[in-house]
Scaffold this active site. Sequence first.
Site, short mmCIF file in Angstrom:
data_model
loop_
_atom_site.label_atom_id
_atom_site.label_comp_id
_atom_site.label_asym_id
_atom_site.label_seq_id
_atom_site.Cartn_x
_atom_site.Cartn_y
_atom_site.Cartn_z
N HIS A 28 0.83 -1.21 0.00
CA HIS A 28 0.00 0.00 0.00
C HIS A 28 0.86 1.26 0.00
O HIS A 28 0.50 2.27 0.60
CB HIS A 28 -0.94 0.01 1.21
CG HIS A 28 -2.07 -0.96 1.12
ND1 HIS A 28 -3.10 -0.82 0.23
CD2 HIS A 28 -2.31 -2.09 1.83
CE1 HIS A 28 -3.96 -1.83 0.38
NE2 HIS A 28 -3.49 -2.62 1.34
N ASP A 73 -0.38 -4.68 5.96
CA ASP A 73 -1.44 -5.56 5.46
C ASP A 73 -1.34 -5.76 3.96
O ASP A 73 -0.75 -4.97 3.23
CB ASP A 73 -2.81 -4.99 5.81
CG ASP A 73 -3.04 -3.62 5.18
OD1 ASP A 73 -2.11 -2.80 5.24
OD2 ASP A 73 -4.14 -3.37 4.65
N GLU A 74 -1.96 -6.85 3.52
CA GLU A 74 -2.21 -7.13 2.10
C GLU A 74 -0.96 -7.03 1.22
O GLU A 74 -1.00 -6.50 0.11
CB GLU A 74 -3.31 -6.21 1.57
CG GLU A 74 -4.66 -6.46 2.24
CD GLU A 74 -5.80 -5.64 1.65
OE1 GLU A 74 -6.94 -6.13 1.67
OE2 GLU A 74 -5.55 -4.52 1.16
N VAL A 75 0.16 -7.52 1.73
CA VAL A 75 1.36 -7.62 0.88
C VAL A 75 1.16 -8.81 -0.05
O VAL A 75 0.98 -9.94 0.41
CB VAL A 75 2.63 -7.81 1.74
CG1 VAL A 75 3.84 -7.99 0.84
CG2 VAL A 75 2.81 -6.61 2.67
N PRO A 76 1.14 -8.59 -1.36
CA PRO A 76 0.74 -9.66 -2.28
C PRO A 76 1.78 -10.77 -2.41
O PRO A 76 2.98 -10.58 -2.17
CB PRO A 76 0.56 -8.93 -3.62
CG PRO A 76 1.39 -7.70 -3.50
CD PRO A 76 1.39 -7.31 -2.06
#
Length: 803
Positions: free
Chosen positions: A429, A515-518
Amino acid sequence: MKYLLLLFVLLSMGCRERSARSEENALLVEWELRENRMDDEDKWLSVFRLVNRTPQPLSSSWELFFNHSPGRLVDTLASEEYGYEMRHWAGDLYSITPIDKSLRLEVGDTLDIPLIANGTIIKNSDAPAGIYLVIDGNDERVIYPEYHPIPIGKDVTLFKGRTQVIPDTPEERYRTYASLEVLQKDELSPITPEPVSWKLRKESMVLNDEVKIWGAFALKNEIDHLKEFFQNSFRLKVNEITEEGQKTDGIGLFLDPSLGEEEYHLDIGKSGGKISGGSRAAVFYGITSLKSLILKKDGYLELQGALIHDFPAHNYRGMHLDVARNFSEEEAVLELLDQMGRLKLNTFHFHLTDDEGWRIEIPGLEELTRVGAVRQHTRDEINGLHHQYGSATTTSGSGYYSREAYIRILKYAAERHIEVIPEIDLPGHARAAIVAMKAREKTLLSLGEEEKAREFLLHDPEDNSSYLSVQNYDDNVVNVCMPSLYTFVEKVVSELEAMHRESGTPLKTLHIGGDEVPVGVWEQSAACLNLFPGQEDVVNLAKLYFINNVSKILERKNIRMAGWEEIGLLHEEGVKKINTALATLNPPLLYHWHNASTEGSRLGEELAEAGYPVILSHVTHLYFDMAYSSHPEDRGFYWGGFVDTRRVFNFEFLPSFHKVEGIQGQLWSELIHDKAALQYAIYPKLFALGERAWKGNPRAEKDVAWNRFANRLVQWELPRLDEDEIAYRIPPPGGFIKNDSLYLNTAFPGMDIRYLEADKTDMAATYSGPVPVKGKVRAITVNRFGRSSRPVVIEEVSKGFKD
C-alpha cells in the site's frame, strides 16, 4: 413549505436533470450492467454507450479513461474481440480506444463498448467513475462528457460471488422492524454511551445568563472546554474560578485519586453540580455527560438533576479514518473528533498514506505531497499519480495536511483526550510514496546528484518479482532489503515525532500498516537474494527483516509499533501461521480485521493467546464503508457483508476475547468523495460503536437492548446531530399493502413516515397506522427538519404474505 418539498421529492423520483450542454458535455457516455454471473461464471458484462451529440463527427483517435469498480479486473483481452484495445494503467484506472483508426462516430450516432470483468456487482456505486476522453493523443485536450450510469434494474439478478443476494425490499424491512416500539423519553438515558449507573432527579439546576465553573488549575483544559461550550452554544457568561477547595454553587471539577483512570462521578442538584474523575480524561468524560443533560425550556436553560457513576469496559476505543484513497479536509476531521469526544472514544487512527495518496507534509521530502498528494491525467506520473476512484470528476483525489494543519488536528484531539495514531502504510500500500521518490530520483539525477537521488529510494530497479495486489497494483510494495527504505522511515518518523512534540502531544504509537502484501514480492529481488544468500524462504525472512528494522527505529524513539494483523503472521506453504517469536519480544499492537471467514473469526483470539495486544476491527461489524443494506441505491462495499447501525450495535465480545485491548470502527474512503458521503457512512453507526466500546456487551437481551438504543437515538441523539448539521443516514421505511390497506414502520421507532399514493398529486400524508389506499404508494422516513430517506415504492403483496 417543508411538505411541499417532500412532495416534490416523491414526485420527481426517476426524473433526470440535465444542465445546458457545453461543447464538452455534448458528448454523452452511458453505462449499463447487462448481466451478472455471465455464462454462469464469476464475471459480469456491462456496456459503455457513447452518443455523439456534438455538431461534428468524432474521429476514432480517442481514448476513453475510466476508473472501474475497485478490486475487479477488466478482461482487457476480451475487448480486442469487440474491436477495442484496452489498457490497464494501475489500480482501477483503464483506458479504451478503437483498434480500427479509420472509423468515425458520426453526429447523432451511438457506439456500444462491451466490458467483461471478474466478480459480480450489486450496487449503483459499483459503476465506473471518473470518465474522461483524450482526443488525438493530445493530453492537453481532455473532454469530460456528460455521464449517466444507468441504475441497476430489477431484471438484473444480483449476486455476491456465487450466492444470490436477498433483495432489500420494503416487506423484508417491515419484518425486521416489526418488534420495535416507541418508548417514553423519561425511560431512556439522555447520555450515549449509556452510563454504568444513572438516575435522573426531579429537581434541576436553572442556567441563567451567568454560570460559575470552578476547579483545580490542573483541570484548566477541561474548565476552558466547558467554558467555551457554554459561551459558544448558549452565549452564557461564564465566571471561571481556578482554585482548590469545595464550592456549593455553580459547576465544580475535581480530581479524585480514589477513582479509576477513566472513572467519573457526576452529581447535579438544584443549586449546582460536581464532576469528580480519576484523571483529566475522566473529568472530561463527566463534562460530555453533563452536556447531554442540558435541556432547552421556554426562554431558559435547565441542567437536568442527575447522579451518575461511570467507567469504560475497554481501554482502547477507536475510530479509523482513511484520507489517502480520497482526501477529507481538516474541517471534516475536526468534526469527527468532536463527535468522537462526545461519545468518549479515545483513539483516532489516522490513515495518512496508501497507494492512492500521501497526505502529510514531510519537510525535506516535498515530492511526497507535490507528487504523492496529487491525482491527475498523466502517463508518466512525474507530477502526480494516476486518477483512481473517480477522482477525474471530483475534488477529493488531491490534497494533504500541512505541518500546521496536522498540528492543529493533534491539539484539537488532545483537548478531547483523544490520542492520534498516524498510519504510514508499509511495506505494501505504498505506491504514492514509491512514485514520489521515483520523481525525486529523476529530478536529482538530472542535476547530477546521484547519491542524493538514491538516498530515500523505495523501489529496486533490478527487482524482477511479479505480483498483483488486491487493489490491482503491480508496483505498490517497497523493497524491504534496501537500506534507503530505512533512511526514509527514519526521516518520516522523525518529522512526525517533531509535529507531535510541537503540538504538546508526544507520538506514543505509530501504525505501520503491514497488510495485504501480495504473493510474489521480493522473490526475484537482487537486493533480497544478496541479503539472504542460499535461503529458500526469502519472503518471510525479508518481512521479518523489515519488522525488526522498523521496530528498532521506533524503540529508539520510545514509540510503540502497531500494525494490521498480518504483522504477526508468517506464510508457510500457503498457510498463515502466527509469528510466536515476535509476540514474546516486544509485540506490536495488532488490529484484527479480516474475520469474514471461519478461520479469520478465530484469528483475533489466537493472536491474543500468543501474547499480542489486539484491537478488534472486524470487517463484518466495524467497517463503516460496508453498505447499510443490499439495495442497489445504498452506496458502499459488501465483500465483508452489510453493516448498518444495528449490526455495529450487535458486535459481541466473546468470553475468549478477554485479552483484547478494545475495538475500533474503520472507514475506508474509496467511495467518500465529499463531506456528505463521509457523514452518511459514519452516522449514526458511530453512536453504536461508542456504546459498544464503552459498555462492552449489552446487559439486556439483544432485541430489547436494541429497541432502547434505537429509541435513544431518535429521541436524544439524532436531534443533536440535526443541530450540528450532520447529514446522518435516515433508513427507508418498511411496509406492504394487503387487502388495500397500507402498513408502514421504520428502523428508528418514532421517526415520521410520509406517504403518497402514486396516482395522487396532493401533499404527502403522515403515517400513524394502517390506512386504506388504492394502488402503489411512495413513502419516505423524515427527520424533524424534513430531510428524508431514499424513497421507496410500496406494493400489494400476495395473499400468502405473512407480516
